[in-house]
Enzyme design. Structure first.
Site, short mmCIF file in Angstrom:
data_model
loop_
_atom_site.label_atom_id
_atom_site.label_comp_id
_atom_site.label_asym_id
_atom_site.label_seq_id
_atom_site.Cartn_x
_atom_site.Cartn_y
_atom_site.Cartn_z
CE1 TYR A 53 24.28 30.15 33.34
CE2 TYR A 53 25.93 28.57 32.18
CZ TYR A 53 25.37 28.83 33.23
OH TYR A 53 25.21 28.18 34.33
CG LEU A 207 37.97 28.39 42.32
CD1 LEU A 207 38.61 29.17 41.09
CD2 LEU A 207 38.91 27.78 43.24
CG LEU A 212 37.19 29.46 48.71
CD1 LEU A 212 36.64 28.31 48.12
CD2 LEU A 212 37.69 29.54 49.99
N GLY A 214 41.67 34.40 46.69
CA GLY A 214 42.12 35.52 47.58
C GLY A 214 42.15 36.77 47.01
CE LYS A 215 39.92 36.69 41.22
NZ LYS A 215 39.42 36.67 39.82
#
Length: 321
Positions: A53, A207, A212, A214-215
Site C-alpha cells: 500500500y 461498500l 453503495l 450512492g455518491k
C-alpha cells in the site's frame, strides 16, 4: 463494538476493521491519526494494511501512530505480503526468501516486534505451496507473527492451502476477500470453503468500492476515488445497471430505517454468515465516523430479504482479486 472470534482461532477482532489502503495517498498522517483514534474510541481493534500500500508508506504511517497516538496493545495489526514490491530477487511472490524479507520490512515500517495477523496477499502459482506454508510456520515460530491468513484466493486455492496448512504447526485463521451487496460471488465457493476449514472471513470493499454510498448515482465527485486517475477503474468496476438497482434498494431501506445508505450496506455484509469483520476503507475521519454509526443498525428480516433478493446473482466466477 462487538468483538468476534476469528474463525476457530483464539484471536478476537472487532466486527468492523479499519483499512489503510488510502493512507499515504488521499489520507495524510494527520488524517490517519484522527481515523485511528476515532476507530479505537468506538471499540475497534483490527487495523488492516499491506506492504504494497503506497509502496509501504501506509505501514510507515501506522507504525508512527502505534505507541504514540494509541497504545500498541489496543490494536490488532494485520498486514499482507506476497504482492509485487520491487524488481529485486526478493521483491515479489510467496517464496520463502521473498516472504521472510517482506516480513522484516513490515516489522521495520510498523515499528513493532510482531504482527498479529500476517496474510498472503495473493496466490502464487510459481512457488511450491509447501515452501510458502513453511515460511508462514517459520514466521510464527520465530515470534514475529501470531496468526496467519490468506487474501484474494479462489475457492479451490483456499481449500488447497487450508488443507495443506494442517500438516504444519500453523493452520490458517482467516481469509480476506471482496464481499458486498454488489459483489457476492464469494458466496458460491469461497464462503463455504472458509466455513468448512474454520476460517474467519474479512470482507474488503463492503461498500462496493464506494458505489453503495450512492455518491456515484448521478455524477463523480471531484474529491472521490472515482475521480482519482489511479483509482477510477477500481470504482468503475461496480458502476453497472445491476449496481444501480441495488443502490436504489439500499436508499429505500435507509429512508425506512432513518439511517444512511452506508450504514445499511455495512450492516448487511457485517452480519453475513461467516463474516468476522468488514474492512472500512475511509478517506477521511468524517467518512469513518459515518461508517462506524452502522454499529447501532440491525436490519429487520424483511429488509434483509429484500436486499438479498435485489442483489442475488447466479454468477459462479471467482471474486475479482
Amino acid at each position: 463494538m462487538e468483538q468476534r472470534q476469528l474463525g476457530r482461532s483464539g484471536l478476537r477482532v472487532s466486527r468492523l476493521a479499519l483499512g489503510t489502503m488510502n493512507w499515504g495517498l488521499g489520507t495524510d498522517a494527520n488524517d490517519a491519526a484522527d481515523q485511528l483514534v476515532a476507530f479505537r474510541d468506538a471499540g475497534g481493534t483490527l487495523v488492516d494494511t499491506a506492504d504494497v500500500y503506497q509502496n509501504g508508506h501506509s505501514e510507515h504511517i501506522l507504525g508512527g501512530l502505534l505507541g504514540t497516538v494509541v497504545p500498541r496493545d489496543d490494536i490488532i495489526v494485520a498486514t499482507k505480503a506476497g504482492a509485487h514490491r520491487h524488481d529485486g530477487p526478493f521483491g515479489t511472490g510467496a517464496s520463502r526468501g521473498a516472504l521472510l524479507n517482506a516480513l522484516d520490512g513490515s516489522l521495520r515500517r510498523l515499528r513493532v516486534d510482531h504482527i498479529d495477523l500476517w496474510q498472503l496477499h495473493t496466490w502464487d502459482p510459481s512457488v511450491p505451496l509447501q515452501e510458502t506454508l513453511d515460511a508462514l510456520d517459520t514466521a510464527v515460530n520465530s515470534g514475529k507473527v501470531r496468526y496467519v491468513g490468506v487474501s484474494n484466493h479462489t475457492g479451490w486455492q483456499l481449500a488447497t492451502t487450508a488443507t495443506l496448512s494442517r500438516t504444519t504447526r500453523t493452520a490458517l485463521s482467516s481469509l480476506q476477500t471482496e464481499y458486498s451487496l454488489v459483489e457476492r460471488t464469494a458466496e458460491h465457493e469461497i464462503v463455504p470453503a472458509a466455513d468448512h476449514h474454520g476460517l474467519g472471513l474479512l470482507a474488503w470493499a463492503p461498500l462496493g468500492r464506494g458505489v453503495l454510498t450512492g455518491k456515484y448515482r448521478t455524477t463523480t465527485p471531484a474529491d472521490s476515488r472515482g475521480a482519482h486517475p489511479h483509482l477510477a477503474d477500481y470504482v468503475d468496476h461496480h458502476r453497472t445497471e445491476r449496481a444501480s438497482r441495488i443502490v436504489q434498494a439500499v436508499f429505500t431501506a435507509a429512508e425506512g430505517l432513518g439511517t444512511s445508505p452506508m450504514a445499511v450496506a455495512l450492516a448487511w455484509v457485517r452480519d453475513r454468515p461467516g463474516v468476522a469483520s468488514a474492512v472500512l476503507g475511509a478517506r477521511t475521519s468524517t467518512q469513518l465516523t459515518t461508517s462506524l454509526a452502522s454499529e447501532d443498525i440491525v436490519l429487520p428480516p424483511t429488509i434483509q430479504a429484500a436486499l438479498d433478493d435485489v442483489s442475488a446473482t447466479t454468477d459462479t466466477g471467482p471474486a475479482p482479486g
